[in-house]
Write a protein that holds these residues in place. Structure first.
Motif, mmCIF file in Angstrom:
data_model
loop_
_atom_site.group_PDB
_atom_site.id
_atom_site.type_symbol
_atom_site.label_atom_id
_atom_site.label_comp_id
_atom_site.label_asym_id
_atom_site.label_seq_id
_atom_site.Cartn_x
_atom_site.Cartn_y
_atom_site.Cartn_z
ATOM 1 N N GLY A 13 0.795 -1.227 0.000
ATOM 2 C CA GLY A 13 0.000 0.000 0.000
ATOM 3 C C GLY A 13 0.822 1.268 0.000
ATOM 4 N N ASN A 14 2.148 1.141 0.032
ATOM 5 C CA ASN A 14 3.007 2.316 0.099
ATOM 6 C C ASN A 14 3.645 2.594 -1.265
ATOM 7 O OD1 ASN A 14 5.168 4.133 0.598
ATOM 8 N ND2 ASN A 14 4.982 3.639 2.775
ATOM 9 N N VAL A 15 3.179 3.652 -1.920
ATOM 10 C CA VAL A 15 3.636 3.940 -3.276
ATOM 11 C C VAL A 15 5.112 4.323 -3.299
ATOM 12 C CG1 VAL A 15 3.338 5.469 -5.245
ATOM 13 C CG2 VAL A 15 1.352 4.577 -4.060
ATOM 14 N N ILE A 16 5.526 5.159 -2.346
ATOM 15 C CA ILE A 16 6.936 5.555 -2.298
ATOM 16 C C ILE A 16 7.803 4.327 -1.998
ATOM 17 C CG2 ILE A 16 8.562 6.736 -0.760
ATOM 18 C CD1 ILE A 16 7.551 8.472 -3.047
ATOM 19 N N GLY A 17 7.272 3.434 -1.154
ATOM 20 C CA GLY A 17 7.991 2.187 -0.870
ATOM 21 C C GLY A 17 8.242 1.397 -2.143
ATOM 22 N N ALA A 18 7.197 1.279 -2.984
ATOM 23 C CA ALA A 18 7.345 0.535 -4.237
ATOM 24 C C ALA A 18 8.361 1.211 -5.144
ATOM 25 C CB ALA A 18 5.999 0.416 -4.943
ATOM 26 N N LEU A 19 8.310 2.535 -5.192
ATOM 27 C CA LEU A 19 9.243 3.268 -6.053
ATOM 28 C C LEU A 19 10.683 3.061 -5.589
ATOM 29 C CD1 LEU A 19 9.596 5.316 -8.394
ATOM 30 C CD2 LEU A 19 9.377 7.132 -6.718
ATOM 31 N N VAL A 20 10.900 3.266 -4.299
ATOM 32 C CA VAL A 20 12.276 3.178 -3.775
ATOM 33 C C VAL A 20 12.813 1.747 -3.890
ATOM 34 C CG1 VAL A 20 13.687 3.395 -1.702
ATOM 35 C CG2 VAL A 20 11.995 5.142 -2.241
ATOM 36 N N VAL A 21 11.982 0.776 -3.499
ATOM 37 C CA VAL A 21 12.458 -0.610 -3.543
ATOM 38 C C VAL A 21 12.680 -1.067 -4.983
ATOM 39 C CG1 VAL A 21 11.811 -2.998 -3.047
ATOM 40 C CG2 VAL A 21 11.511 -1.244 -1.321
ATOM 41 N N GLY A 22 11.777 -0.662 -5.886
ATOM 42 C CA GLY A 22 11.960 -1.004 -7.303
ATOM 43 C C GLY A 22 13.298 -0.488 -7.806
ATOM 44 N N LEU A 23 13.574 0.780 -7.528
ATOM 45 C CA LEU A 23 14.837 1.380 -7.983
ATOM 46 C C LEU A 23 16.029 0.664 -7.344
ATOM 47 C CD1 LEU A 23 13.920 5.182 -7.847
ATOM 48 C CD2 LEU A 23 14.162 3.765 -9.877
ATOM 49 N N ALA A 24 15.914 0.403 -6.034
ATOM 50 C CA ALA A 24 17.022 -0.246 -5.331
ATOM 51 C C ALA A 24 17.282 -1.634 -5.911
ATOM 52 C CB ALA A 24 16.705 -0.348 -3.839
#
Lengths: 291, 402
Positions: free
Chosen positions: A238-249
């Motif tokens: 449910g955390n959009v920024i989480g998905a963005l950061v983890v995807g990039l990482a």
């Protein structure tokens, strides 16, 4: 220099992972539908982009204008007519998850079957903007760079919308506690339908964008569902920024492992990190603790 | 009342069973069954190579009146199942085809893994097993263990030897250096080819400047290619699967990586490869190839394109069609559906096919093109160089046309 190279190419790869994951985090985290047909919708959008491009000559970027609203409406209808009965009868979150997994598992075969009838089982690939661009000395494919920029824009835009607007706040409230949200006069049903449809629109955008550089066929949806699921769970459901950061990482880590250690270990490292996060922080890196 | 209608029903059933029994004695059609991956990870390969050729062959045979058995032309009727890329499903479907549908002939599934998985079942049921899209080092051993099985893409060792032959010749002419950059997919066929290539390259006097594997489903090939570029080797070899073949080629174009020899494995011969890259694939080498000057093959290409709506792949597609032609001729020579006689005929007979006269050697197809190259929009066969129609390589690979 090598490190900058790894960082830039890794971020671009990770942008793609983030792009295909943000829709799932909305659908799973807010609407509480574990959508197993997620990857099929992504592949469906890729086919739509392929068809628009090869038969009608419409560029995939223009195709977004068709695909995204279409997917929003289709997903809204799916939630409204297929999933609402499940939401209504579910007594607990756990039960809704089980029911939605079963229902969307069926949906997976329907979407895949339609794609198979329409396109057959063979591979599809087309080239669009597959031209080199140089960023700080690193050569990148323009189409991948565009997908990365879209991922960044969508991620940050969504983050701002969720934190700075009233509707966004309501959506976050539902993600954290739907019962309490309804007590403060949030229309949980409408907002959930909206979140599900928005997630569907995002996955369509992802499908159209990755079709510019990935080879796909009607059976490949599960690959994307798996990748998105890892990113979503590590990032916090449910955390959009989480998905963005983890995807990039994840992109940077995979590229780093490929260049510095061994390309054969990228999968192992991905899954090892996944397990470590599950053991140490089961709610995900950016998730709030489970109640 | 109920009783009479019941007994009438029984009588009717008995009569129809009687006729059905007679019908199988004096056939008016040949029932052919197959389980193929219409869904799952193998659907991509099956949809390119196997299924279109089954469909084309059935259409061709029926258009010509059918298969002649005992002086009578029998139309072919098809029973089709989806094995969902799952070996248990494939085995179950083949059991069902044999015991419930009672088909006369069973055609194989797509891929090495599935053909190995269904081998024991074919053997137990006694049906001929045309393992066409199966390339494995174990094929001679399998052909011995299951004499009803026939292997059409051979073991991977000759594949590596053929590639080493092409590269070795270029090295002998001082056109390329001794360094090769090699990457391979960490999956069955990629591992077998890479293992065989390490030996073959070494004995041809080459040295592997890069030897890395990558997991199946890798979606970004740039990082891998940058390592290859760093070696400065004249030759780049990737034992890759179709999505990676396209990914590697795309990344090489973007990076402007132009080694003198550029080889990608499975998928290089697929129509999607040509469709995506157009003219810029000139000079790319890969697994497969065909004798482009053969009129029979040219006619087959034309028929396939018209009937299926797209071109065949230029590796196992014609071979699949050849296996079906051999099957048809074996049935016609035997004159009845007698599995062991058909198997014997396939083992010993010489067949007239679109790839010329074919006689299997120890149940293994003698002609397997291992190295092909895109030259002027066609994927010509380069090696083994002893084959009829083998062309010499276009060297060096032209710079990518963007």
């Amino acid at each position: 220099m090598l490190l900058i190279d790894i960082l830039i190419s890794g971020l671009v790869l990770g942008g793609m992972y983030a792009l295909i994951s943000m829709g799932l985090t909305l659908q799973y985290g807010v609407a509480r539908i574990m959508n197993l047909a997620y990857g099929e919708f992504l592949v469906g959008a890729a086919f739509l982009a392929f068809w628009l491009y090869s038969d009608l000559g419409i560029s995939p970027l223009a195709g977004l204008i068709v695909a995204v609203p279409l997917a929003f409406l289709a997903n809204w209808a799916i939630y409204r007519y297929l999933l609402t009965p499940l939401v209504n009868r579910a007594k607990s979150r756990g039960q809704l998850e089980v029911d939605s997994i079963l229902a969307t598992f069926g949906l997976l075969f329907i979407v895949q079957g339609v794609a198979l009838v329409a396109f057959g089982g063979q591979y599809y690939s087309y080239g669009y903007l597959s031209v080199p661009v140089s960023v700080l000395g690193t050569t990148l494919a323009l189409n991948r760079l565009i997908a990365f920029l879209f991922a960044g824009l969508i991620g940050i835009g969504l983050y701002l919308a969720l934190t700075r607007t009233r509707t966004g706040t309501a959506i976050r409230a539902i993600a954290i506690n739907p019962t309490a949200a309804s007590l403060v006069a949030i229309d949980v049903r409408t907002a959930s339908a909206f979140a599900f449809a928005l997630g569907g629109a995002l996955v369509a955008a992802g499908g159209v964008l990755v079709s510019m550089f990935l080879t796909f066929n009607a059976s490949m949806g599960v690959v994307f569902t798996m990748k998105a699921l890892i990113v979503v769970i590590v990032g916090g459901v449910g955390n959009v920024i989480g998905a963005l950061v983890v995807g990039l990482a994840l992109g940077v880590i995979e590229t780093g492992v490929t260049r510095l250690v061994d390309p054969g270990l990228t999968l192992a490292v991905t899954y090892a990190l996944f397990m470590i996060v599950l053991l140490i922080r089961p709610q995900g890196l950016f998730g709030s603790p489970a109640r | 009342m109920l009783r009479t209608s019941l007994s009438r029903l029984t009588l009717a059933a008995a009569i129809s069973a009687l006729f059905a029994g007679q019908a199988s004695l004096a056939q008016d059609k040949i029932r052919i069954g197959y389980a193929i991956s219409k869904t799952g990870p193998f659907a991509g390969g099956a949809g390119v190579t196997t299924l279109p050729n089954y469909q084309l062959w059935v259409k061709d045979v029926n258009a010509a009146g059918g298969i002649s058995v005992g002086g009578k032309k029998l139309q072919v009727e098809v029973v089709e199942y989806d094995d969902r890329s799952n070996s248990e499903e494939a085995v179950k479907a083949i059991e069902r085809l044999a015991t419930q549908d009672k088909v006369d002939i069973i055609l194989p599934p797509w891929g090495t893994g599935l053909n190995l998985a269904v081998g024991p079942t074919f053997n137990r049921l006694g049906y001929p097993h045309l393992a066409v899209t199966a390339a494995t080092d174990r094929s001679p051993e399998m052909a011995k263990r299951w004499p009803n099985s026939f292997w059409f893409l051979g073991p991977s060792k000759p594949g590596a030897v053929a590639l080493a032959e092409v590269l070795g010749k270029l090295k002998a002419e001082n056109k390329i250096g001794a360094k090769i950059a090699m990457v391979s997919v960490a999956d069955a066929f990629g591992i077998e080819l890479a293992t065989a290539a390490r030996v073959a390259f070494k004995s041809a006097g080459f040295e592997l400047a890069l030897d890395k594997t990558y997991p199946i489903g890798t979606q970004d090939m740039q990082a891998l290619l940058k390592d290859a570029i760093a070696t400065g080797a004249d030759s780049f070899v990737a034992f890759s699967y179709p999505p990676d073949t396209i990914g590697i080629t795309d990344a090489a174009r973007v990076l402007g990586y132009n080694p003198k020899v550029f080889y990608t494995a499975v998928g290089t011969a697929f129509p999607v490869f040509k469709g995506k890259f157009g003219a810029s694939i000139e000079g790319v080498m890969g697994v497969g190839g065909w004798n482009v000057s053969s009129p029979a093959l040219q006619a087959y290409f034309k028929r396939h394109t018209e009937s299926i709506g797209r071109e065949p792949d230029r590796w196992a597609s014609p071979v699949t069609y050849v296996s079906l032609q051999m099957l048809q001729q074996a049935i016609e020579r035997v004159g009845k559906i007698d599995h062991s006689a058909i198997i014997r005929e396939l083992q010993t007979g010489t067949f007239d096919t679109i790839m010329g006269k074919i006689k299997l050697a120890d149940n293994i197809m003698p002609i397997v093109w291992w190295v092909g190259q895109w030259q002027g929009g066609e994927f010509v066969g380069l090696a083994p160089t002893s084959y009829e129609g083998a062309k010499s390589p276009l060297f060096p690979k032209p710079v990518w046309a963007n």
